[in-house]
Design a protein around this motif. Structure first.
Motif, short mmCIF file in Angstrom:
data_model
loop_
_atom_site.label_atom_id
_atom_site.label_comp_id
_atom_site.label_asym_id
_atom_site.label_seq_id
_atom_site.Cartn_x
_atom_site.Cartn_y
_atom_site.Cartn_z
N ALA A 164 -3.53 0.84 -3.63
CA ALA A 164 -4.47 0.12 -4.50
C ALA A 164 -4.48 0.66 -5.93
N LEU A 165 -4.04 1.90 -6.12
CA LEU A 165 -4.07 2.53 -7.44
C LEU A 165 -2.80 2.29 -8.26
N ILE A 166 -1.72 1.89 -7.62
CA ILE A 166 -0.41 1.87 -8.30
C ILE A 166 -0.42 1.06 -9.58
N LEU A 167 -1.05 -0.10 -9.55
CA LEU A 167 -0.99 -0.99 -10.72
C LEU A 167 -2.19 -0.88 -11.64
N ILE A 168 -3.09 0.07 -11.37
CA ILE A 168 -4.25 0.21 -12.26
C ILE A 168 -4.25 1.54 -13.01
N VAL A 169 -3.31 2.43 -12.67
CA VAL A 169 -3.24 3.69 -13.42
C VAL A 169 -2.76 3.40 -14.84
N PRO A 170 -3.33 4.09 -15.83
CA PRO A 170 -3.02 3.75 -17.23
C PRO A 170 -1.79 4.45 -17.80
N VAL A 190 8.79 -8.45 6.43
CA VAL A 190 8.97 -9.86 6.11
C VAL A 190 7.62 -10.51 5.78
N ALA A 191 6.60 -10.22 6.60
CA ALA A 191 5.28 -10.79 6.39
C ALA A 191 4.67 -10.33 5.07
N GLY A 192 4.83 -9.04 4.75
CA GLY A 192 4.28 -8.52 3.50
C GLY A 192 4.93 -9.14 2.28
N ALA A 193 6.25 -9.27 2.33
CA ALA A 193 6.96 -9.86 1.19
C ALA A 193 6.61 -11.34 1.03
N ALA A 194 6.54 -12.06 2.16
CA ALA A 194 6.22 -13.49 2.11
C ALA A 194 4.79 -13.72 1.61
N ALA A 195 3.84 -12.95 2.14
CA ALA A 195 2.45 -13.10 1.72
C ALA A 195 2.29 -12.76 0.24
N GLY A 196 2.99 -11.70 -0.18
CA GLY A 196 2.92 -11.32 -1.58
C GLY A 196 3.44 -12.41 -2.50
N GLY A 200 -1.47 -17.57 -8.17
CA GLY A 200 -2.26 -17.13 -9.31
C GLY A 200 -2.96 -15.80 -9.16
N MET A 201 -2.86 -15.15 -8.01
CA MET A 201 -3.50 -13.85 -7.84
C MET A 201 -2.81 -12.81 -8.72
N THR A 202 -3.58 -11.95 -9.34
CA THR A 202 -2.99 -10.91 -10.19
C THR A 202 -2.30 -9.86 -9.32
N ALA A 239 -4.50 -4.49 -4.04
CA ALA A 239 -5.80 -4.08 -3.53
C ALA A 239 -6.11 -4.81 -2.21
N LEU A 240 -5.78 -6.09 -2.15
CA LEU A 240 -6.00 -6.85 -0.92
C LEU A 240 -5.13 -6.32 0.21
N ALA A 241 -3.86 -6.05 -0.09
CA ALA A 241 -2.96 -5.51 0.92
C ALA A 241 -3.46 -4.16 1.43
N ALA A 242 -4.00 -3.34 0.53
CA ALA A 242 -4.55 -2.04 0.92
C ALA A 242 -5.76 -2.22 1.82
N LEU A 243 -6.62 -3.17 1.51
CA LEU A 243 -7.81 -3.42 2.32
C LEU A 243 -7.42 -3.91 3.72
N VAL A 244 -6.49 -4.85 3.78
CA VAL A 244 -6.03 -5.35 5.08
C VAL A 244 -5.41 -4.23 5.91
#
Length: 402
Positions: free
Chosen positions: A104-110, A161-167, A174-176, A182-187
């Protein structure tokens, strides 16, 4: 003399479990393998996002990817002892939640330096979970009295396969990117919390039926070094295929971009299919025979793809490579957990740590040879690795009594 147990004997805590409890443990382990594959693929689709966010060239992007791999290998050198002490249930929960938090942190670190820290922690947490769930898989296999390791690794492939397809679907809607991770981390965290209560109860090393009076350090175990060497050779070939299959299709075969990506898909798809069939083959013919036939198929497939550089033959060859390499790590992990005097988690961590060096070196080795000669000659190293596994692998397993 064999350094492994010929038939796994269940510890008392597992013998007392009902068949239903053992089956629930199997399903829980399937969930763990699935979610790790899903988590890794969810990160994988964002490699270009990381590159663009931090304006990285190829060298700095490679450094970021190396941080993840380096964190994984470093963790595998120490995670076995920790898992042996706390048990797979607690290890899976703690490392899995750490993995989800880092994702969840990978894309929000500055800052880029902070990205390297997060990626190293992400790789380390994933590696610890990898070792713990494989140790659990081996224990469940023993509890059920039949091979299941390959099919569990197949669940990892399905998760990928499921992770790549869902992503891809969520991002296209339109999801950022940060929200997707963050959603993948929660799931992942929710699946982990649902699965872990059904994991088999912890058994201390000295309560294992095959534990020796004088515990052997995994660093001094010839059996584990032999299994690790075979695994390293196999992962040199596997790592090379992940990075170079599409390049070979495009640059040597002359395939269109769509067909070039089909080379990777043929390899990955055949690997997933081979894993779901591997347990039945191992149960009938044994691990040594499975490794011999599988490695021979992989070698023949790679030679065919190199000698006949046409679209159809290359796709068939890459599919044979995937099928041939599919069951190498499941078989070697199952063997590692049966080395006498070494806890299953430490045995698996040792073999995995040695093997993942091959995954790291494979693409670089093929690239270096290709730079000096040509890509077909570089990829001939893959065929050579498969041939070495066919010759060495069965002998190692037989000498260890597998």
């Amino acid at each position: 003399m064999s350094q492994t147990s010929d038939r796994p004997v269940l510890p008392a805590a597992h013998r007392e479990l009902s068949f239903g409890a053992r089956q629930r443990a199997r399903y829980a382990t399937m969930v763990l393998f699935f979610l790790v594959g899903m988590a890794y693929a969810s990160w994988g689709v964002h490699v270009p996002t990381v590159r663009d966010k931090f304006h990285l060239d190829a060298a700095w992007l490679s450094a970021a990817l190396f941080a993840l791999t380096g964190g994984s290998i470093a963790t595998m050198t120490v995670s076995g002892k920790w898992i042996a002490r706390v048990g797979t249930r607690r290890a899976c929960l703690v490392s899995g939640l750490a993995m989800a938090g880092c994702a969840a942190l990978i894309l929000i670190v500055p800052y880029y330096w902070l990205l390297l820290v997060v990626l190293a922690a992400f790789g380390g947490a994933m590696a610890a979970l990898d070792v713990a769930m494989n140790a659990e898989a081996s224990a469940v296999e023993s509890a059920l009295g039949r091979p299941i390791m390959s099919s569990l690794h197949g669940m990892f492939s399905i998760g990928g396969v499921a992770g790549a397809a869902a992503g891809g679907l969520l991002l296209s809607s339109g999801m950022t990117p940060a929200s997707h991770l963050a959603l993948a981390a929660l799931v992942s965290a929710l699946m982990l919390c649902a699965a872990c209560p059904s994991v088999l109860p912890h058994v201390p090393h000295d309560e294992h039926p095959h534990a020796s009076d004088s515990r052997v350090s995994h660093w001094r175990s010839p059996a584990l070094w032999a299994l690790g060497a075979v695994a390293l050779i196999a992962l040199v070939a596997e790592g090379a295929m992940y990075d170079w299959a599409a390049v070979y299709m495009r640059d040597v075969v002359g395939a269109t971009p769509a067909l070039a990506s089909a080379g990777y898909a043929a390899f990955s798809g055949a690997m997933a299919a081979g894993r779901f069939g591997g347990d039945a083959v191992r149960a009938r013919f044994g691990a040594a025979q499975l490794v011999l036939v599988s490695a021979s198929i992989a070698c023949a497939g790679m030679i065919g793809a190199l000698v006949l550089p046409f679209t159809g033959t290359a796709l068939i060859g890459f599919a044979m490579m995937g099928l041939g390499l599919a069951n190498m790590m499941p078989v070697l992990f199952a063997a590692a957990m049966r080395v006498k005097g070494v806890h299953a988690a430490e045995g698996i961590a040792h073999v995995a740590g040695v093997a993942y060096v091959g995954m790291l070196l494979g693409p670089v080795m093929i690239g270096g040879v290709a730079q000096l000669t040509s890509l077909p000659i570089g990829l001939s190293v893959v065929a050579l690795c498969a041939a070495l596994v066919a010759v060495i692998g069965p002998n190692v397993l037989k000498r260890l009594g597998i």
